[in-house]
Design a protein around this motif. Structure first.
Motif, short mmCIF file in Angstrom:
data_model
loop_
_atom_site.label_atom_id
_atom_site.label_comp_id
_atom_site.label_asym_id
_atom_site.label_seq_id
_atom_site.Cartn_x
_atom_site.Cartn_y
_atom_site.Cartn_z
N ASP A 76 0.86 -1.18 0.05
CA ASP A 76 -0.04 -0.17 0.10
C ASP A 76 0.93 1.25 0.19
OD1 ASP A 76 -1.89 2.16 1.15
OD2 ASP A 76 -3.15 0.42 1.29
N SER A 77 0.52 2.03 -1.02
CA SER A 77 1.41 3.33 -1.03
C SER A 77 1.42 4.02 0.15
CB SER A 77 0.89 4.13 -2.09
OG SER A 77 -0.30 4.73 -1.95
N ARG A 78 0.53 4.11 1.17
CA ARG A 78 0.47 4.91 2.12
C ARG A 78 1.34 4.50 3.36
NH1 ARG A 78 -5.96 4.04 3.46
NH2 ARG A 78 -4.99 1.95 2.57
N THR A 79 1.93 3.22 3.40
CA THR A 79 2.71 2.52 4.12
C THR A 79 4.06 2.10 3.59
OG1 THR A 79 1.38 0.49 4.10
CG2 THR A 79 1.04 2.13 5.83
N ARG A 80 4.06 1.99 2.48
CA ARG A 80 5.37 1.33 1.47
C ARG A 80 6.55 1.98 1.84
NH1 ARG A 80 5.69 -1.73 -4.22
NH2 ARG A 80 7.79 -1.68 -4.22
N TRP A 81 6.56 3.28 1.78
CA TRP A 81 7.65 4.17 1.93
C TRP A 81 8.18 4.15 3.40
CZ3 TRP A 81 7.71 8.60 5.22
CH2 TRP A 81 6.45 9.03 5.62
N ILE A 82 7.44 3.91 4.29
CA ILE A 82 7.74 3.92 5.67
C ILE A 82 8.49 2.60 5.88
CG2 ILE A 82 7.22 3.89 8.08
CD1 ILE A 82 4.56 5.44 7.37
N VAL A 83 7.88 1.61 5.38
CA VAL A 83 8.52 0.30 5.34
C VAL A 83 9.98 0.23 4.75
CG1 VAL A 83 8.46 -2.23 4.51
CG2 VAL A 83 6.31 -0.96 5.44
N GLU A 84 10.20 0.97 3.65
CA GLU A 84 11.20 0.84 3.04
C GLU A 84 12.34 1.80 3.75
OE1 GLU A 84 9.92 0.59 -1.58
OE2 GLU A 84 9.84 2.66 -0.83
N ALA A 85 12.13 2.88 4.56
CA ALA A 85 12.92 3.75 5.06
C ALA A 85 13.41 2.88 6.51
CB ALA A 85 11.83 5.13 5.82
N LEU A 86 12.44 2.23 7.11
CA LEU A 86 12.75 1.37 8.52
C LEU A 86 13.39 0.10 7.92
CD1 LEU A 86 9.54 1.68 10.57
CD2 LEU A 86 11.42 3.35 10.36
#
Length: 328
Positions: A279-289
């Protein structure tokens, strides 16, 4: 590519930090990091020693305690209602289907017994659990944070209330809504999900992803093919053991950011976990962490502090139990 890629990598992490600055923290008016400094100064030490000894004897204790804390706070707030035993007239939270696999209650009993001996009727079971959740993370290599104290123990525990726990099959919208009801944002959702780095799941919680997933797909297409075959082998009948399952990341005894790397490789166990990467709303946070273990540690600690303030009770609607399994 060489110019664009760094911008993509840096932006989410910076935005995540900016998001933290704009979030409104939950009230901590009744809590204080130094709450027991005068009345039970050895409280933290007693709890830590209890957990260290228990974890040496049973490596599953850290994951069990961390999961117990989540399940407690998500029902009636962080009030230790999950520790209460059922009675002839009431089935408690711990005996409801989502909680029957919770274990290590004896560790809480042991810590409480020692604290009652050192400081009678002083340290609440809710505070013991909050401190224990912090300590098991630190003991397995994770971050340390200051636990605010002063929670009181709830007097009510109902099995039916566990329907409010997020399910392993939830999509991101459902997860966001569930966390929002506790005053927790999207960042908290993704950061706290990282607690699954210590987790284990039985086959029953993910079998729908590896068998007859849909009319057109036998396996959830978001799952890595080879990983799906590995899970099928572990969960196949008739040789499947009752306790068969899989760890939620590849470094199950170490608190690290490998969980996010697993999601990025299509190796999330729960549908709700893998959905965070889809999901685009959470994917970037997963990638950052997943890229930055230090960032994960900071965000997890901050979100745990926030989670620990959900539904806190004071003396008006709570008490300090003499035993964690029963109200006074």
């Amino acid at each position: 590519m060489g110019v664009i890629a760094p911008r993509i990598l840096v932006f989410p992490a910076l935005f995540l930090l900016l998001l933290l600055l704009t979030e409104v923290p939950l009230s901590s008016s009744v809590l204080d990091a130094h709450f027991y400094d005068q009345t039970c100064p050895q409280a933290d030490k007693i709890i830590l020693e209890t957990l260290r000894n228990a974890s040496m004897n049973d490596p599953k204790v850290p994951a069990s305690i961390l999961r117990m804390f989540f399940h407690d706070c998500f029902i009636r707030g962080c009030d230790a209602s999950v520790l209460l035993d059922s009675t002839p007239k009431n089935q408690a939270e711990k005996d409801a289907p989502p909680n029957v696999s919770l274990r290590a209650f004896y560790v809480m009993d042991d810590a409480k017994m020692k604290l009652e001996s050192a400081c009678p009727q002083t340290v609440s079971c809710a505070d013991i659990l909050a401190i224990a959740a912090r300590d098991v993370v630190a003991l397995t290599g994770g971050p340390h944070w200051e636990v605010l104290k002063g929670r009181k123990d709830g007097r009510v525990s109902k099995a039916n209330d566990t329907i409010n726990l997020p399910a392993p099959s939830f999509n991101v919208t459902q997860l966001i809504q569930s966390f929002a009801k506790r005053g927790l944002g999207v960042k908290d959702l993704v950061a706290l999900s990282g607690g699954h780095t210590l987790g284990f799941s039985h086959c029953s919680s993910f079998e729908t992803r590896i068998h007859n997933f849909s009319l057109n797909e036998d396996v959830d297409p978001s799952m890595d093919d080879k990983f799906a075959e590995k899970l099928k082998m572990k969960c196949q009948e008739p040789n499947k053991d009752r306790n068969a399952g899989e760890f939620l990341d590849s470094t199950s005894s170490t608190f690290d950011n490998d969980y996010y790397k697993q999601l990025m490789g299509g190796k999330g166990i729960f549908g709700s976990d893998q959905a965070l990467f889809g999901d685009s709303r959470t994917r970037w946070i997963v990638e950052a962490l997943g890229r930055d273990g230090g960032l994960f540690f900071r965000e997890f600690a901050a979100s745990m502090e926030k989670l620990g303030q959900v539904g806190v009770k004071d003396y008006k609607d709570g008490e300090v139990r003499m035993k964690c399994r029963a109200v006074n």
